[in-house]
Write a protein that holds these residues in place. Structure first.
Motif, short mmCIF file in Angstrom:
data_model
loop_
_atom_site.label_atom_id
_atom_site.label_comp_id
_atom_site.label_asym_id
_atom_site.label_seq_id
_atom_site.Cartn_x
_atom_site.Cartn_y
_atom_site.Cartn_z
N ALA A 21 0.84 -1.21 0.00
CA ALA A 21 0.00 0.00 0.00
C ALA A 21 0.87 1.26 0.00
O ALA A 21 0.56 2.22 -0.70
CB ALA A 21 -0.93 0.00 1.21
N TRP A 22 1.93 1.25 0.78
CA TRP A 22 2.78 2.44 0.90
C TRP A 22 3.70 2.66 -0.29
O TRP A 22 3.96 3.78 -0.68
CB TRP A 22 3.61 2.37 2.17
N TYR A 23 4.24 1.56 -0.83
CA TYR A 23 5.31 1.70 -1.83
C TYR A 23 5.02 1.06 -3.18
O TYR A 23 5.67 1.41 -4.16
CB TYR A 23 6.63 1.13 -1.28
N GLY A 24 4.09 0.14 -3.27
CA GLY A 24 3.81 -0.55 -4.53
C GLY A 24 3.38 0.39 -5.64
O GLY A 24 3.71 0.18 -6.81
N HIS A 25 2.68 1.44 -5.29
CA HIS A 25 2.21 2.40 -6.30
C HIS A 25 3.37 3.12 -6.99
O HIS A 25 3.22 3.62 -8.10
CB HIS A 25 1.24 3.42 -5.69
N LEU A 26 4.53 3.17 -6.35
CA LEU A 26 5.69 3.82 -6.97
C LEU A 26 6.15 3.06 -8.22
O LEU A 26 6.70 3.66 -9.14
CB LEU A 26 6.85 3.93 -5.98
N SER A 30 2.93 4.82 -11.20
CA SER A 30 3.70 6.07 -11.26
C SER A 30 3.21 7.02 -12.35
O SER A 30 3.42 8.23 -12.24
CB SER A 30 5.19 5.77 -11.44
N SER A 31 2.56 6.51 -13.37
CA SER A 31 2.06 7.38 -14.44
C SER A 31 0.64 7.89 -14.17
O SER A 31 0.12 8.71 -14.91
CB SER A 31 2.09 6.65 -15.78
N LYS A 32 0.02 7.40 -13.11
CA LYS A 32 -1.34 7.80 -12.76
C LYS A 32 -1.32 9.00 -11.81
O LYS A 32 -0.34 9.23 -11.12
CB LYS A 32 -2.09 6.65 -12.06
N PRO A 33 -2.41 9.77 -11.75
CA PRO A 33 -2.48 10.86 -10.78
C PRO A 33 -2.35 10.33 -9.35
O PRO A 33 -2.71 9.18 -9.06
CB PRO A 33 -3.87 11.46 -11.01
N TRP A 34 -1.87 11.18 -8.45
CA TRP A 34 -1.62 10.75 -7.07
C TRP A 34 -2.89 10.25 -6.39
O TRP A 34 -2.84 9.33 -5.59
CB TRP A 34 -0.99 11.88 -6.25
#
Length: 113
Positions: A21-26, A30-34
């Motif tokens: 949850a904390w780091y996988g989105h990096l 990464s190309s999606k809005p925050w």
């Protein structure tokens, strides 16, 4: 099954979810809005909480608050290092070893009787 083992098992599983949850989105978003990354992360974090809350409630029947916290921190590092290296392709750092040794000291001092 001993309370400490139940607690550790649930905390390991919860930490796996929370690390993603904390780091996988990096890596994956990464190309999606925050805000999309935040919504996905919150969805993953729900499962972390569904494991973490019972872990602490079960653990608190025999372990002190400080023992639960130090157990959590040691598990966090044990989950994070393989995640960083395997999933995020980060190089191994000797600092992981030093941090782990510091946590071993913290575990010793909190769990000694």
């Amino acid at each position: 099954m001993p309370i400490a083992l139940q607690t550790a098992g649930l905390l390991i599983l919860s930490n796996i979810f929370m690390t993603f949850a904390w780091y996988g989105h990096l890596k994956n978003l990464s190309s999606k809005p925050w805000w999309i990354a935040a919504l996905v992360s919150w969805g993953i974090a729900l499962f972390e909480y569904l494991l973490q809350v019972p872990a602490n409630r079960i653990g608190h029947t025999e372990l002190s608050l400080a023992q639960l916290k130090i157990m959590q921190e040691a598990i966090t590092l044990a989950v994070f290092v393989p995640f960083a290296m395997i999933y995020m392709n980060q190089p191994f750092k000797l600092d992981y070893v030093w941090a782990g040794l510091c946590l071993v000291g913290a575990v010793y001092f909190i769990f000694r009787t």
